[in-house]
Design an enzyme around this catalytic site. Structure first.
Site, PDB file in Angstrom:
ATOM      1  N   ASP A  57      64.444  60.363 180.846  1.00 37.45           N
ATOM      2  CA  ASP A  57      63.401  59.681 180.077  1.00 37.45           C
ATOM      3  C   ASP A  57      62.465  59.014 181.092  1.00 37.45           C
ATOM      4  OD1 ASP A  57      61.803  58.695 178.097  1.00 37.45           O
ATOM      5  OD2 ASP A  57      63.410  57.826 176.903  1.00 37.45           O
TER       6      ASP A  57
HETATM    7  C1  BGC Z   1      60.524  57.484 175.271  1.00 43.54           C
HETATM    8  C2  BGC Z   1      60.702  58.954 174.993  1.00 43.54           C
HETATM    9  C3  BGC Z   1      59.413  59.695 175.229  1.00 43.54           C
HETATM   10  C4  BGC Z   1      58.956  59.426 176.643  1.00 43.54           C
HETATM   11  C5  BGC Z   1      57.695  60.173 177.023  1.00 43.54           C
HETATM   12  C6  BGC Z   1      59.835  57.209 176.597  1.00 43.54           C
HETATM   13  O1  BGC Z   1      59.461  55.874 176.731  1.00 43.54           O
HETATM   14  O2  BGC Z   1      61.776  56.857 175.240  1.00 43.54           O
HETATM   15  O3  BGC Z   1      61.159  59.134 173.678  1.00 43.54           O
HETATM   16  O4  BGC Z   1      59.590  61.048 174.987  1.00 43.54           O
HETATM   17  O5  BGC Z   1      58.706  58.042 176.791  1.00 43.54           O
HETATM   18  O6  BGC Z   1      56.588  59.668 176.423  1.00 43.54           O
END
Ligand code: BGC
Length: 729
Positions: free
Chosen positions: A263
């Site tokens: 993530d």
């Molecule tokens: C979130 C994810 C997301 C990623 C990319 C993160 O902060 O937890 O769900 O896909 O950002 O934007």
């Protein structure tokens, strides 16, 4: 490209190039701007990070993406195309209801259709993979991201994750309009202590294996191309560095063979987690956990080469990760067609086109849950003088977090739709969404207390002289979503006051609630005649809402999550466990499991929802009272529409394992069927139970069923007492 060609390409790539594939950045580093969905950090780039980059997140727009791709490939030593990814969660520009609302349809096919619309729009804008679906199981409505999951229930999570992957990916990723999907967040992110965001999740191995993995499995069974590690630590091991979780559970046990991405900044955050002493160790731990792509840190690009040199990770590990990424690019057809489906023409044709809007409208109507409807006040009798009131009566912000709405004007307000349909109603705003004192990100509406009071007075006056009132209330759209956990999940105080005052002067109040989570409605329900829970319904939300309020459509959704009686009752789920002192609703202070100041049951149970007609169900009968391992048992009920109009009903089957070697849930959803009956019509509904459905992690952690007595409940929500029993012999 043939597999042998990929292997040849891999063999020709330098270590630096391979590491480049393992890095993902926002387009800002390539000289273009993109949406920031996490903190930017303090990056110092030395040049090659961007020249050899493998993927980009949050760059969109056909022209923009094609240009980026052109410039990038020209300068790449092997002309390897970039992979463009984005969070396309519940629609791209045609926004569908939030995933939690979609779960309430009990129609995975609907989510599949929504995913197809989203992938077509996103593909036209140059996106090749979406960071969706999310299948984190959540029972705590305080957690902001509860809106991103379809349900508290594992069966629904499984079915919706599977359907969404099928919708995005289709049967061939090279086909126009299909994009790759990424299951997230692996794993257990939905169970943070106290609902606190980005926190440790303490889940026993049994519960984790049996319940929490099911949703992710749905996506993997559908062939999902990617998976994302979660921010949380699971039993105090941060997921991104959890080798057991990623290699043993995700790859070996669940059979995931795709690309694993961290993530946002989760690799670097291993230092904050205090399990890596520096970024080099963070990279080492993540590669050891088989995390192929580092999203939004420079841990990989700045350290992997040195780690290989020092023998802390092997070149084989780098090759393995790189090959998985190249294989994904190949599956998407990027080597032959680096723009994928980016097309300025298609963008114009597809984004917010009529067909997509119609589908979004249908979906929105199928996800709104009717929670109360005394005297059948809904559908509205528009011959009566009617007032539409509240901060959401004339508000476009009826879409949830994760909506890439370029143009809010694509969304119409309830007031505008009423106008278009020549529906005669008077309007009053009643209040702002959050009132004068609030600290919610990006909320800008400000009024003085005096102005708020004046608004309220006018509204009360209108309520007094109206025969009926529809009050449109709700959370602010960013009060739920990532980093939006709350300790108090009631409606904003200013709106509670509005409801109080209006309901004092008018007995015929219908409440329409916009929200990203189950809000506490305990004090509000008795004050109004009807409650329609609209969630955040998206682009066509107001149209769908008006379809339901006027009776053009009947509500058919059922709660896919339990509604708590108060914030501190969270987490709450229908899937409660047997205890030594079961709670007895009729006894007071009786040393039973639960609380002394609040019942143990939710305010509104999982599976619950009304419609405009009435249904009756016969006593459930079973095809036999014993079952052997290779057998199935069929439960049969007759359902009759006893009301005056057509309607849909979800017939739900729950099973209780009456005695087992470990404590089992008091009931668990195993099957359901949504049926449509016209007034007076009856239908026989059959639902089957197989031995496979009865398996669980037994005392010795083997996954199997145990012989003995089972109870089968069939009804219209999770509290039904319509049951029959059989024995597994
Ligand atoms: C979130 C994810 C997301 C990623 C990319 C993160 O902060 O937890 O769900 O896909 O950002 O934007």
């Amino acid at each position: 490209m043939k597999h042998s060609e990929l292997i040849k390409l891999l063999g020709e790539m330098s270590l630096e190039e391979k590491i480049g594939q393992m890095c993902q950045l926002v387009p800002d580093f390539l000289g273009k701007t993109g949406e920031l969905t996490g903190p930017l950090g303090h990056f110092v780039l030395n040049g090659n990070e961007t020249k050899l980059l493998g993927s980009v997140l949050n760059a969109n727009g056909a022209e923009n993406v094609m240009k980026l791709q052109d410039e990038f490939m020209k300068n790449h030593p092997h002309n390897i195309p970039l992979l463009f990814m984005m969070d396309v969660i519940n629609g791209y520009e045609t926004i569908f209801p939030i995933p939690l609302a979609q779960g309430c349809s009990f129609e995975p096919e609907l989510a599949k259709e929504g995913a197809q619309v989203a992938s077509k729009e996103a593909a036209a804008e140059g996106i090749a993979v979406t960071f969706s679906p999310m299948a984190d199981m959540v029972t705590d409505a305080r957690w902001g991201r509860v809106m991103e999951t379809p349900s508290e229930d594992k069966l629904l999570n499984y079915l919706f994750a599977k359907a969404m992957v099928e919708g995005y990916q289709g049967d061939d990723l090279t086909k126009k309009g299909n994009i790759g999907a990424c299951i997230k967040h692996f794993a257990g992110y939905g169970a943070p202590e106290g609902g606190k965001e980005y926190y440790n999740c303490e889940i026993s191995e049994r519960t984790f294996m049996e319940d929490y993995l099911t949703g992710y499995k749905g996506a993997i069974d559908a062939g999902v191309t990617m998976a994302m590690t979660s921010f949380n630590s699971l039993n105090r091991i941060p997921s991104t560095a959890n080798e057991w979780l990623m290699k043993k559970v995700l790859r070996e046990q669940l059979g995931f063979d795709g690309v694993l991405i961290s993530d946002w900044a989760a690799v670097g955050e291993l230092v904050n987690h205090t399990i890596a002493q520096d970024e080099a160790q963070a990279a080492e731990l993540s590669v050891n956990a088989s995390v192929d792509i580092d999203m939004m840190t420079l841990c990989y690009s700045h350290n992997l080469s040195k780690l290989v040199e020092e023998g802390r990770i092997t070149i084989e590990q780098i090759d393995e990760c790189t090959l998985r990424i190249l294989e994904l690019k190949n599956k998407l057809g990027l080597f032959e067609n680096p723009y994928k489906d980016a097309s300025v023409e298609d963008e114009k044709k597809l984004i917010l086109c009529d067909e997509h809007r119609q589908k979004a409208r249908k979906a929105a109507a199928k996800t709104m849950v009717l929670l109360k409807n005394d005297d059948k006040i809904l559908p509205l009798d528009l011959n009566k003088s009617t007032a539409f009131m509240g901060p959401y009566a004339d508000n476009r912000q009826i879409y949830g977090a994760w909506s890439w709405v370029d143009n809010e004007n694509a969304i119409k307000t309830v007031r505008e739709i009423a106008g278009e349909r020549n529906i005669k109603v008077s309007f009053a705003k009643g209040s702002t969404v959050l009132g004068a004192k609030n600290r919610v990100k990006s909320y800008t509406e400000q009024m003085t207390e005096q102005e708020e009071n004046k608004l309220l007075e006018e509204t009360i006056e209108l309520a007094k002289c109206s025969e009926q009132v529809v009050l449109f209330v709700g959370e602010y759209r960013l009060q739920s979503g990532e980093a939006s956990s709350r300790t108090d999940i009631e409606l904003p105080k200013i709106q509670q006051k509005l409801i109080d005052e209006v309901s004092k002067v008018n007995d015929n109040v219908v409440l329409v609630v916009f929200a990203g989570r189950p809000l506490v409605l305990t004090d509000l329900l008795p004050k109004v005649k009807s409650v329609l829970y609209a969630w955040f319904p998206g682009t066509e939300g107001a149209n769908a809402l008006m379809d339901i309020l006027t009776g053009e459509q009947s509500p058919s959704a059922k709660l896919s999550i339990s509604f708590p009686r108060c914030s501190s009752q969270c987490p709450v789920s229908y899937r409660s466990f047997s205890t030594g002192r079961p709670s007895d609703a009729n006894a007071e202070f009786n040393y039973a499991s639960g609380y002394i100041d609040c019942p143990i049951t939710p305010l509104l149970p999982f599976g619950y929802g009304l419609t405009y007609t009435d249904f009756e169900i016969s006593k459930v009968t079973l095809s036999g009272n014993t079952m052997t391992e290779n057998d199935t048992i069929t439960a049969t009920v007759t359902v009759t529409n006893t009301g005056g109009r057509e309607g849909e009903q979800v017939v739900q089957l729950y099973v209780q394992d009456v005695k087992a070697s470990v404590i089992r849930p008091t009931r668990e959803l195993k099957a359901f069927k949504k049926i449509k009956l016209s007034a007076g019509e009856s239908a026989q509904v059959e639902l089957s139970v197989s031995e496979e459905m009865l398996r669980f992690y037994t005392r010795d952690m083997s996954f199997k069923s145990e012989k003995g007595l089972f109870r089968v409940y069939v009804g219209f929500d999770s509290t039904t007492d319509n049951f029959a029993e059989f024995s597994l012999v």
